[in-house]
Scaffold this active site. Structure first.
Site, PDB file in Angstrom:
ATOM      1  N   ARG A  10      11.192   5.906  -6.263  1.00  0.00           N
ATOM      2  CA  ARG A  10      12.002   5.787  -7.489  1.00  0.00           C
ATOM      3  C   ARG A  10      12.885   4.540  -7.449  1.00  0.00           C
ATOM      4  O   ARG A  10      14.002   4.562  -7.966  1.00  0.00           O
ATOM      5  CB  ARG A  10      12.876   7.034  -7.715  1.00  0.00           C
ATOM      6  CG  ARG A  10      12.106   8.315  -7.974  1.00  0.00           C
ATOM      7  CD  ARG A  10      11.806   8.472  -9.461  1.00  0.00           C
ATOM      8  NE  ARG A  10      10.944   9.615  -9.689  1.00  0.00           N
ATOM      9  CZ  ARG A  10      11.360  10.808 -10.085  1.00  0.00           C
ATOM     10  NH1 ARG A  10      12.631  11.008 -10.327  1.00  0.00           N
ATOM     11  NH2 ARG A  10      10.503  11.770 -10.271  1.00  0.00           N
ATOM     12  N   ARG A  14      17.031   4.887 -12.991  1.00  0.00           N
ATOM     13  CA  ARG A  14      18.284   4.931 -13.739  1.00  0.00           C
ATOM     14  C   ARG A  14      19.519   4.459 -12.986  1.00  0.00           C
ATOM     15  O   ARG A  14      20.560   4.255 -13.607  1.00  0.00           O
ATOM     16  CB  ARG A  14      18.522   6.361 -14.238  1.00  0.00           C
ATOM     17  CG  ARG A  14      17.578   6.738 -15.359  1.00  0.00           C
ATOM     18  CD  ARG A  14      17.595   8.233 -15.610  1.00  0.00           C
ATOM     19  NE  ARG A  14      17.053   8.916 -14.447  1.00  0.00           N
ATOM     20  CZ  ARG A  14      16.727  10.207 -14.424  1.00  0.00           C
ATOM     21  NH1 ARG A  14      16.916  10.947 -15.479  1.00  0.00           N
ATOM     22  NH2 ARG A  14      16.233  10.746 -13.332  1.00  0.00           N
ATOM     23  N   ARG A  23      14.727   0.781 -20.710  1.00  0.00           N
ATOM     24  CA  ARG A  23      14.417   2.173 -21.062  1.00  0.00           C
ATOM     25  C   ARG A  23      14.927   2.496 -22.471  1.00  0.00           C
ATOM     26  O   ARG A  23      14.246   3.144 -23.258  1.00  0.00           O
ATOM     27  CB  ARG A  23      15.056   3.079 -20.006  1.00  0.00           C
ATOM     28  CG  ARG A  23      15.171   4.545 -20.349  1.00  0.00           C
ATOM     29  CD  ARG A  23      13.917   5.300 -19.993  1.00  0.00           C
ATOM     30  NE  ARG A  23      14.185   6.716 -19.800  1.00  0.00           N
ATOM     31  CZ  ARG A  23      14.328   7.587 -20.790  1.00  0.00           C
ATOM     32  NH1 ARG A  23      14.249   7.193 -22.039  1.00  0.00           N
ATOM     33  NH2 ARG A  23      14.557   8.856 -20.521  1.00  0.00           N
ATOM     34  N   ASP A  60       4.192   7.749 -14.108  1.00  0.00           N
ATOM     35  CA  ASP A  60       4.584   9.097 -13.712  1.00  0.00           C
ATOM     36  C   ASP A  60       3.343   9.883 -13.337  1.00  0.00           C
ATOM     37  O   ASP A  60       2.259   9.628 -13.877  1.00  0.00           O
ATOM     38  CB  ASP A  60       5.335   9.811 -14.840  1.00  0.00           C
ATOM     39  CG  ASP A  60       6.122  10.987 -14.290  1.00  0.00           C
ATOM     40  OD1 ASP A  60       7.260  10.788 -13.830  1.00  0.00           O
ATOM     41  OD2 ASP A  60       5.575  12.107 -14.278  1.00  0.00           O
ATOM     42  N   TYR A 136       3.348  21.920 -12.495  1.00  0.00           N
ATOM     43  CA  TYR A 136       3.916  21.510 -13.796  1.00  0.00           C
ATOM     44  C   TYR A 136       3.039  21.958 -14.959  1.00  0.00           C
ATOM     45  O   TYR A 136       3.528  22.401 -15.996  1.00  0.00           O
ATOM     46  CB  TYR A 136       4.115  19.988 -13.837  1.00  0.00           C
ATOM     47  CG  TYR A 136       5.224  19.527 -12.927  1.00  0.00           C
ATOM     48  CD1 TYR A 136       6.555  19.570 -13.346  1.00  0.00           C
ATOM     49  CD2 TYR A 136       4.962  19.085 -11.639  1.00  0.00           C
ATOM     50  CE1 TYR A 136       7.576  19.172 -12.500  1.00  0.00           C
ATOM     51  CE2 TYR A 136       5.977  18.686 -10.784  1.00  0.00           C
ATOM     52  CZ  TYR A 136       7.286  18.734 -11.220  1.00  0.00           C
ATOM     53  OH  TYR A 136       8.303  18.358 -10.383  1.00  0.00           O
TER      54      TYR A 136
HETATM   55  O1  CP3 Z   1       8.950   5.497  -7.441  1.00  0.00           O
HETATM   56  C1  CP3 Z   1       8.921   4.727  -8.422  1.00  0.00           C
HETATM   57  O2  CP3 Z   1       9.803   3.863  -8.634  1.00  0.00           O
HETATM   58  C2  CP3 Z   1       7.704   4.764  -9.348  1.00  0.00           C
HETATM   59  C3  CP3 Z   1       7.805   5.587 -10.496  1.00  0.00           C
HETATM   60  C4  CP3 Z   1       7.734   7.092 -10.396  1.00  0.00           C
HETATM   61  C5  CP3 Z   1       8.367   7.930 -11.338  1.00  0.00           C
HETATM   62  N1  CP3 Z   1       7.979   9.207 -11.115  1.00  0.00           N
HETATM   63  C6  CP3 Z   1       9.263   7.464 -12.402  1.00  0.00           C
HETATM   64  C7  CP3 Z   1      10.189   8.421 -13.045  1.00  0.00           C
HETATM   65  C8  CP3 Z   1       7.019   7.924  -9.529  1.00  0.00           C
HETATM   66  C9  CP3 Z   1       6.223   7.564  -8.289  1.00  0.00           C
HETATM   67  C10 CP3 Z   1       7.169   9.265 -10.017  1.00  0.00           C
HETATM   68  C11 CP3 Z   1       6.507  10.433  -9.409  1.00  0.00           C
HETATM   69  C12 CP3 Z   1       6.830  11.771  -9.879  1.00  0.00           C
HETATM   70  N2  CP3 Z   1       7.078  12.175 -11.170  1.00  0.00           N
HETATM   71  C13 CP3 Z   1       6.861  12.920  -9.054  1.00  0.00           C
HETATM   72  C14 CP3 Z   1       6.527  12.949  -7.582  1.00  0.00           C
HETATM   73  C15 CP3 Z   1       7.595  12.401  -6.731  1.00  0.00           C
HETATM   74  C16 CP3 Z   1       8.894  13.162  -6.742  1.00  0.00           C
HETATM   75  O3  CP3 Z   1       9.881  12.599  -7.223  1.00  0.00           O
HETATM   76  O4  CP3 Z   1       8.909  14.290  -6.260  1.00  0.00           O
HETATM   77  C17 CP3 Z   1       7.188  14.016  -9.865  1.00  0.00           C
HETATM   78  C18 CP3 Z   1       7.361  15.445  -9.412  1.00  0.00           C
HETATM   79  C19 CP3 Z   1       7.294  13.536 -11.209  1.00  0.00           C
HETATM   80  C20 CP3 Z   1       7.555  14.325 -12.443  1.00  0.00           C
HETATM   81  C21 CP3 Z   1       8.846  13.951 -13.043  1.00  0.00           C
HETATM   82  N3  CP3 Z   1       9.101  12.736 -13.663  1.00  0.00           N
HETATM   83  C22 CP3 Z   1      10.020  14.726 -13.104  1.00  0.00           C
HETATM   84  C23 CP3 Z   1      10.185  16.120 -12.534  1.00  0.00           C
HETATM   85  C24 CP3 Z   1      10.978  13.946 -13.777  1.00  0.00           C
HETATM   86  C25 CP3 Z   1      12.363  14.390 -14.194  1.00  0.00           C
HETATM   87  C26 CP3 Z   1      13.332  14.308 -13.074  1.00  0.00           C
HETATM   88  C27 CP3 Z   1      14.297  13.189 -13.296  1.00  0.00           C
HETATM   89  O5  CP3 Z   1      14.596  12.502 -12.310  1.00  0.00           O
HETATM   90  O6  CP3 Z   1      14.750  13.022 -14.423  1.00  0.00           O
HETATM   91  C28 CP3 Z   1      10.400  12.697 -14.070  1.00  0.00           C
HETATM   92  C29 CP3 Z   1      11.047  11.554 -14.751  1.00  0.00           C
HETATM   93  C30 CP3 Z   1      10.995  10.219 -14.100  1.00  0.00           C
HETATM   94  N4  CP3 Z   1       9.898   9.686 -13.459  1.00  0.00           N
HETATM   95  C31 CP3 Z   1      12.035   9.248 -14.103  1.00  0.00           C
HETATM   96  C32 CP3 Z   1      11.539   8.109 -13.452  1.00  0.00           C
HETATM   97  C33 CP3 Z   1      12.225   6.799 -13.235  1.00  0.00           C
HETATM   98  C34 CP3 Z   1      13.390   9.402 -14.799  1.00  0.00           C
HETATM   99  C35 CP3 Z   1      13.140   9.350 -16.275  1.00  0.00           C
HETATM  100  C36 CP3 Z   1      14.062   8.491 -17.093  1.00  0.00           C
HETATM  101  O7  CP3 Z   1      14.119   7.248 -16.943  1.00  0.00           O
HETATM  102  O8  CP3 Z   1      14.661   9.085 -17.971  1.00  0.00           O
END
Ligand code: CP3
Length: 330
Positions: A10, A14, A23, A60, A136
């Protein structure tokens, strides 16, 4: 000794003001993932700011179900929502092919990043592992205990197996697509691997992951793969690495570094595993925990990383402190 390469999960997100700005312009999160120019831009932001050794494509794991035709949206401040797949009727939604008009946007972003990233930097593609995606898909949202997916696994193992099989094919295709577009290697995120017992882990994490890696390497010979079985036991992690021939394993903060290093150090690279809580805390605690990670992995093939994604409240100064300390090591 040279310091280990460093990137972190990540890393585009944010906690960075420049991410929040792009974003906001993109509208929603799914829109940002599917806008190749903006996705490429936010992928590059942390690499530029911190001179990290790798970029991970901004996307994602839920883009794969979305590209199969499952409606996906993000509720502000709550997380992902999908139209749930939980019976034979709704599982038909997974029957189609991956929609290239969706996945193609990810590949366009990969190609754009590769074109502007210097040759020494690694570009990482990724997908979610079938079990994590299923949690999910079946619940239609994130859950604390993955109960809806476990209920289906135990209540209708046949249907559950079909869902997993579909996800094996789709994720393998998506990883091969990212490699073809210019990713140097791929990571498979199994965020909820730790909620499976030993038998379930063998059946629903190890076996599907091994099939994905085999399919990816059939399509892209020599493809390099990192696995991330978050929360798995040391024995489970070992079994996974051996079964799929992973090039690296990403370890969560609780992993037993010394044991895994002793058992797996000769077979694959070890990635991780600083606690994101330590990065959030900063100060001496951060220094101390960085030093422990470096010491436990010194002499092994080590990729410095967090044990899970960075918290959005993390001060940028703490990230700078971490990178400087890792780079001064060795
Ligand atoms: O790592 C990186 O920088 C690459 C981008 C990346 C994202 N999600 C961006 C993201 C990667 C590799 C993921 C993987 C992902 N997504 C996983 C597996 C890894 C982990 O974190 O356990 C999972 C379970 C998801 C599903 C997901 N996406 C969830 C549960 C959420 C909400 C949680 C949160 O932090 O808000 C997301 C959203 C998400 N994916 C964000 C980002 C940057 C935040 C969204 C935003 O900008 O509003």
């Amino acid at each position: 000794m040279t310091p280990p390469p460093i990137w972190f999960m990540r890393q585009a997100g944010r906690y960075l003001p420049e991410y929040r700005e792009v974003r906001a312009k993109a509208g929603g999160f799914v829109e940002l993932c599917l806008d190749p120019k903006r996705a490429a831009e936010v992928t590059l932001q942390p690499v530029r700011r911190f001179d990290l050794d790798a970029a991970i494509i901004f996307s994602d794991i839920l883009i794969v179900p979305y590209a199969l035709g499952v409606p996906l949206w993000f509720e502000d401040g709550e997380g992902p929502r999908l139209q749930p797949v939980r019976d034979r009727e709704s599982a038909k939604r997974l029957d189609g092919a991956l929609d290239r008009s969706v996945t193609g946007r990810v590949y366009e972003a990969v190609a754009a990043v590769r074109a502007s990233l210097s040759g020494e930097k690694t570009l990482i593609g990724f997908c979610g592992a079938p079990w994590t995606l299923a949690t999910y898909l079946i619940a239609g949202r994130g859950t604390e205990d993955q109960a809806p997916a476990k209920d289906l696994m135990r209540g209708d193992p046949q249907l559950f197996a079909e869902i997993i099989e579909r996800l094996v094919d789709a994720t393998a295709e998506h990883l091969a697509g990212q490699l073809e577009a210019g990713a140097d290697l791929v990571q498979i995120f199994d965020t909820w691997a730790g909620s499976l017992d030993a038998d379930e882990f063998a059946r629903w994490c190890v076996a599907p992951t091994a099939r994905i890696v085999e399919a990816v390497r059939r399509a892209r010979p020599g493809a390099r793969v990192i696995v991330f079985p978050r929360g798995a036991s040391a024995a489970g992690i070992e079994a996974l690495v051996l079964a799929c021939g992973a090039d690296a394993v990403s370890l969560d903060p609780k992993a037993d570094r010394r044991r895994l290093r002793a058992v797996l150090g000769g077979r694959c690279a070890l990635q991780g595993n600083l606690d994101p809580e330590a990065l959030l805390a900063g100060g001496e605690r951060l220094d101390r925990e960085i030093d422990a990670v470096l010491e436990d992995f010194s002499g092994a093939r080590h990729i410095f990383n967090l044990g899970h994604g960075i918290f959005k409240e993390t001060p940028i100064a703490h990230v700078e402190q971490m990178i400087a300390r890792v780079r001064r090591s060795g």
